[in-house]
Design a protein around this motif. Structure first.
Motif, PDB file in Angstrom:
ATOM      1  N   ALA A   1      -0.591   4.286   5.476  1.00 39.93           N
ATOM      2  CA  ALA A   1      -0.031   4.434   4.244  1.00 39.93           C
ATOM      3  C   ALA A   1      -0.434   5.703   3.241  1.00 39.93           C
ATOM      4  O   ALA A   1       0.335   6.539   2.746  1.00 39.93           O
ATOM      5  CB  ALA A   1      -0.394   3.169   3.193  1.00 39.93           C
ATOM      6  N   MET A   2      -1.872   5.997   3.486  1.00 38.03           N
ATOM      7  CA  MET A   2      -2.160   7.168   2.867  1.00 38.03           C
ATOM      8  C   MET A   2      -1.614   8.468   3.174  1.00 38.03           C
ATOM      9  O   MET A   2      -1.657   9.506   2.651  1.00 38.03           O
ATOM     10  CB  MET A   2      -3.613   7.103   2.617  1.00 38.03           C
ATOM     11  CG  MET A   2      -4.222   6.110   1.784  1.00 38.03           C
ATOM     12  SD  MET A   2      -6.248   6.289   1.871  1.00 38.03           S
ATOM     13  CE  MET A   2      -6.235   4.804   0.676  1.00 38.03           C
ATOM     14  N   ILE A   3      -1.755   8.688   4.794  1.00 35.97           N
ATOM     15  CA  ILE A   3      -1.026   9.871   5.302  1.00 35.97           C
ATOM     16  C   ILE A   3       0.524   9.827   5.153  1.00 35.97           C
ATOM     17  O   ILE A   3       0.985  10.906   5.078  1.00 35.97           O
ATOM     18  CB  ILE A   3      -1.602   9.885   6.643  1.00 35.97           C
ATOM     19  CG1 ILE A   3      -3.111  10.304   6.802  1.00 35.97           C
ATOM     20  CG2 ILE A   3      -0.790  11.166   7.443  1.00 35.97           C
ATOM     21  CD1 ILE A   3      -3.543   9.771   8.045  1.00 35.97           C
TER      22      ILE A   3
ATOM     23  N   MET B   1       0.839  -1.263  -0.077  1.00 37.52           N
ATOM     24  CA  MET B   1       0.074  -0.060   0.079  1.00 37.52           C
ATOM     25  C   MET B   1       0.857   1.246   0.059  1.00 37.52           C
ATOM     26  O   MET B   1       0.576   2.338  -0.429  1.00 37.52           O
ATOM     27  CB  MET B   1      -0.856  -0.073   1.189  1.00 37.52           C
ATOM     28  CG  MET B   1      -1.860  -1.254   1.295  1.00 37.52           C
ATOM     29  SD  MET B   1      -3.179  -1.098   2.385  1.00 37.52           S
ATOM     30  CE  MET B   1      -4.117   0.239   1.934  1.00 37.52           C
ATOM     31  N   LEU B   2       2.180   1.135   0.702  1.00 36.75           N
ATOM     32  CA  LEU B   2       2.739   2.486   0.858  1.00 36.75           C
ATOM     33  C   LEU B   2       3.705   2.714  -0.569  1.00 36.75           C
ATOM     34  O   LEU B   2       3.945   3.819  -0.785  1.00 36.75           O
ATOM     35  CB  LEU B   2       3.978   2.248   1.817  1.00 36.75           C
ATOM     36  CG  LEU B   2       4.605   3.487   2.473  1.00 36.75           C
ATOM     37  CD1 LEU B   2       3.422   4.297   3.361  1.00 36.75           C
ATOM     38  CD2 LEU B   2       5.683   2.758   3.696  1.00 36.75           C
TER      39      LEU B   2
ATOM     40  N   PHE C   1     -11.129   5.503  -4.555  1.00 36.99           N
ATOM     41  CA  PHE C   1      -9.794   5.928  -5.095  1.00 36.99           C
ATOM     42  C   PHE C   1      -9.840   7.230  -5.609  1.00 36.99           C
ATOM     43  O   PHE C   1      -9.088   8.170  -6.060  1.00 36.99           O
ATOM     44  CB  PHE C   1      -9.138   4.990  -6.007  1.00 36.99           C
ATOM     45  CG  PHE C   1      -8.370   3.953  -5.155  1.00 36.99           C
ATOM     46  CD1 PHE C   1      -7.111   4.079  -5.082  1.00 36.99           C
ATOM     47  CD2 PHE C   1      -9.093   2.691  -4.749  1.00 36.99           C
ATOM     48  CE1 PHE C   1      -6.296   3.042  -4.422  1.00 36.99           C
ATOM     49  CE2 PHE C   1      -8.146   1.634  -3.957  1.00 36.99           C
ATOM     50  CZ  PHE C   1      -7.009   1.988  -3.719  1.00 36.99           C
ATOM     51  N   GLY C   2     -11.306   7.369  -6.352  1.00 35.79           N
ATOM     52  CA  GLY C   2     -11.710   8.553  -6.886  1.00 35.79           C
ATOM     53  C   GLY C   2     -11.675   9.700  -5.801  1.00 35.79           C
ATOM     54  O   GLY C   2     -11.191  10.729  -6.037  1.00 35.79           O
ATOM     55  N   ALA C   3     -11.986   9.382  -4.625  1.00 36.18           N
ATOM     56  CA  ALA C   3     -12.066  10.494  -3.591  1.00 36.18           C
ATOM     57  C   ALA C   3     -10.873  10.999  -3.102  1.00 36.18           C
ATOM     58  O   ALA C   3     -10.312  12.060  -3.090  1.00 36.18           O
ATOM     59  CB  ALA C   3     -12.933   9.753  -2.643  1.00 36.18           C
ATOM     60  N   VAL C   4      -9.848   9.911  -3.021  1.00 40.93           N
ATOM     61  CA  VAL C   4      -8.417  10.109  -2.930  1.00 40.93           C
ATOM     62  C   VAL C   4      -7.573  11.076  -3.962  1.00 40.93           C
ATOM     63  O   VAL C   4      -6.814  11.489  -3.430  1.00 40.93           O
ATOM     64  CB  VAL C   4      -7.650   8.657  -2.561  1.00 40.93           C
ATOM     65  CG1 VAL C   4      -6.045   8.873  -2.453  1.00 40.93           C
ATOM     66  CG2 VAL C   4      -8.369   8.029  -1.141  1.00 40.93           C
TER      67      VAL C   4
ATOM     68  N   SER D   1      -0.463  16.815   1.411  1.00 44.51           N
ATOM     69  CA  SER D   1      -1.574  16.239   0.868  1.00 44.51           C
ATOM     70  C   SER D   1      -2.106  14.955   1.384  1.00 44.51           C
ATOM     71  O   SER D   1      -3.336  14.769   1.535  1.00 44.51           O
ATOM     72  CB  SER D   1      -1.356  15.972  -0.732  1.00 44.51           C
ATOM     73  OG  SER D   1      -0.121  15.091  -0.699  1.00 44.51           O
ATOM     74  N   GLY D   2      -1.280  14.163   2.126  1.00 41.11           N
ATOM     75  CA  GLY D   2      -1.811  13.140   2.897  1.00 41.11           C
ATOM     76  C   GLY D   2      -2.507  13.482   4.125  1.00 41.11           C
ATOM     77  O   GLY D   2      -3.620  12.996   4.396  1.00 41.11           O
ATOM     78  N   LEU D   3      -2.052  14.562   4.826  1.00 43.20           N
ATOM     79  CA  LEU D   3      -2.984  15.195   6.008  1.00 43.20           C
ATOM     80  C   LEU D   3      -4.238  15.585   5.549  1.00 43.20           C
ATOM     81  O   LEU D   3      -4.985  15.637   6.598  1.00 43.20           O
ATOM     82  CB  LEU D   3      -1.926  16.501   6.586  1.00 43.20           C
ATOM     83  CG  LEU D   3      -0.620  15.808   7.332  1.00 43.20           C
ATOM     84  CD1 LEU D   3       0.143  16.982   7.728  1.00 43.20           C
ATOM     85  CD2 LEU D   3      -1.025  14.653   8.077  1.00 43.20           C
ATOM     86  N   LEU D   4      -4.297  15.928   4.288  1.00 40.80           N
ATOM     87  CA  LEU D   4      -5.389  16.509   4.051  1.00 40.80           C
ATOM     88  C   LEU D   4      -6.651  15.480   4.203  1.00 40.80           C
ATOM     89  O   LEU D   4      -7.958  16.008   4.104  1.00 40.80           O
ATOM     90  CB  LEU D   4      -5.658  17.248   2.648  1.00 40.80           C
ATOM     91  CG  LEU D   4      -4.742  18.380   2.203  1.00 40.80           C
ATOM     92  CD1 LEU D   4      -4.650  18.608   0.934  1.00 40.80           C
ATOM     93  CD2 LEU D   4      -5.025  19.489   3.132  1.00 40.80           C
TER      94      LEU D   4
END
Length: 532
Positions: A160-162, A38-39, A296-299, A317-320
């Motif tokens: 992973a996303m943040i 994921m990362l 994934f559209g939202a991300v 951008s991850g923190l958003l």
């Protein structure tokens, strides 16, 4: 095959007392492997401008991502079937080795062509990582008990996303872009060591007697490749009505049709079609596809809106996405606990479908005057909806099949989610670009010299004349409105599907009895009933 074979992968009742410590150690190793998969894209996305600057080949930039996505999607069901045939642990270890090898080679790439090829190798390994994690969890922990650990999986996704974009920026700035790939080596080595030493799965007999469905695997690979390229290239590399895109669509449909026919004849099909006779499994596949489409559209478009319209920094951008991810993690944890304690789950897909739809409708209302607090609340609603659905789809899908099909059930569910994300990014992206371009033309008669559908960051926007900047911000708000409204329409399908989910008792033990004794396990009984 003997009547006892289906029980081989199920922990015996007397092992239940050993689960708390041993399972947590194994899960830690599995979460590291999941983090690897994921990362990676999150880190590489941040490093890509630097990579292109050194290696050149800007025109091939999209293939760095596409090659990885293609091999991941195409190999996912094959890894799952190999695990069912040859044993979960060994196949999972091979996938980690392939992923780490692809990472090392990618870090050593000397030109864009090499990088694309090595990313394909890396994606091949990644296809086995997620499937292996889910299938091994399915083998170790009965569905009734699995909810306890849902929060861990949601937490890894949030991390992973943040952390991905932040880590990618820091690694690239201080160590160089090649370490964006090399960072996978120590993590992979740690996962290999822990899984080799602490993971002990019951040995199982091979049921296929060496008859691997090569033709089915080839047709499925061609079909998935054509579908992913169709969604990736459509409206970007080629027009939707072009011969290339129509040809890919025809190839994809023909390959899938051929695959379905072959699977009805194969001794050991890559994806046994009988699993789709189970209503819950089919519904979870549909819902999983939609979760991938929406998430994934939202991300992709939430950070774009906040950077372009609300002036946020791309560095963070991850923190958003923090309101959405925290909400998703907390709700997923609560859902897991309730599922374990009560054994009930039907209400969760319904609540998830309703909240995802509501969240996307709210996000579609954002405009140039929407504050970050308001958009954060809207994101939290969407995140709560995803928290209800993210793990429950896999849980119900695995509970709907026999233990011998655990691998293909996990890989099929993962594949549908992957394909959903591919379609989501493509379709929402096409609509977003069209709306942005139309809005710019309607306001100023032209795009003002900017690329059509251009995604400008806050720093670039500040350099534009005030009038042009306001036009572009309005256009982005219009584009995201259309993209999120489309997502809401798709999410309604998940909500409708959720109402048809049947409450089937989860296999495994429930909470401990009042006298302190272990509950009567229903695992063996349910496994036999599943075959009847």
């Amino acid at each position: 095959m003997t009547t006892t074979a289906p029980h081989a992968a199920i922990p015996k009742p007397q092992q239940a007392g050993k689960q708390p410590r041993s399972v947590r150690v194994v899960l830690l190793a599995l979460m590291i492997a999941m983090l690897l998969a994921m990362l990676d894209n999150m880190i590489i996305g941040t490093a890509m401008p630097t990579i292109v600057g050194e290696l050149g080949g800007l025109e091939h930039l999209s293939w760095v991502v596409t090659a990885y996505t293609l091999t991941t999607a195409a190999s996912t069901p094959i890894w799952g079937k190999l695990g069912d045939l040859y044993g979960r642990k060994g196949i999972f270890l091979v996938s980690i080795v392939v992923f780490v090898l692809g990472s090392v080679l990618s870090g050593m790439a000397q030109d864009m062509g090499q990088l694309i090829g090595f990313r394909a190798v890396q994606g091949l390994g990644a296809g086995g990582l997620m499937v292996g994690v889910m299938a091994i969890i399915g083998d170790l922990i009965p569905p009734r008990e699995r909810g306890k650990y849902q929060g861990m999986m949601a937490g890894v996704m949030a991390l992973a996303m943040i952390g991905g974009p932040l880590a990618g920026g820091a690694i690239t700035d201080h160590l160089g872009w090649r370490w964006s790939f090399y960072i996978n080596v120590p993590l992979g080595a740690l996962a290999l060591f822990m899984i080799t030493t602490v993971l002990h799965l019951p040995k199982k007999e091979r049921t296929g007697k060496g008859k691997i469905d090569y033709l089915g695997a080839a047709l499925l690979t061609v079909g998935i490749t054509a579908i992913v390229l169709f969604t990736t290239w459509g409206g970007t590399e080629y027009a939707w009505g072009s011969g290339q895109i129509l040809g890919l669509a025809a190839l994809g449909l023909a390959s899938v049709a051929g695959f379905l026919y072959v699977e009805t004849k194969a001794a050991e099909p890559i994806i046994p079609l009988h699993i789709f006779r189970n209503r819950n499994f089919t519904l979870m596949s549909v819902i999983g596809f939609i979760v991938g489409f929406v998430m994934f559209g939202a991300v992709l478009y939430l950070p774009l809106f906040q950077q372009s319209v609300q002036g946020a920094s791309a560095t963070n951008s991850g923190l958003l996405l923090l309101p959405m991810l925290l909400s998703m993690m907390v709700v997923s944890l609560l859902v897991g606990r309730v599922t374990t304690n009560t054994g009930k789950y039907r209400m969760f897909p319904i609540a998830g479908g309703a909240l995802i739809t509501a969240g996307l409708v709210l996000l579609a209302q954002m405009d140039t005057g929407t504050s970050r607090l308001t958009s954060g609340i809207y994101m939290a609603v969407l995140g709560a909806g995803m928290g209800f659905l993210m793990q429950i789809t896999m849980l119900v899908a695995q509970n709907s099949v026999e233990p011998k099909d655990m691998g293909v059930a996990s890989s099929s569910t993962t594949l549908f989610r992957t394909l959903g994300s591919s379609f989501g990014v493509s379709v929402m992206g096409a609509l977003f670009t069209a709306r942005v371009t139309d809005s710019m033309v309607a306001q100023g008669g032209s795009t003002g010299g900017m690329p059509q559908g251009a995604a400008l960051d806050a720093a670039s926007l500040e350099k534009l004349p005030a009038a042009l900047r306001e036009m572009y911000q309005f256009a982005v708000a219009t584009g995201t409105h259309g993209a999120f409204l489309l997502g809401a329409g798709v999410a309604v399908v998940a909500l409708v599907a959720a109402f048809f989910v049947k409450e089937v008792e989860l296999k495994g033990a429930g909470p401990q009895k009042k006298d302190g004794s272990a509950p009567d396990t229903a695992v063996q009984k349910d496994a036999v009933a599943a075959q009847a």
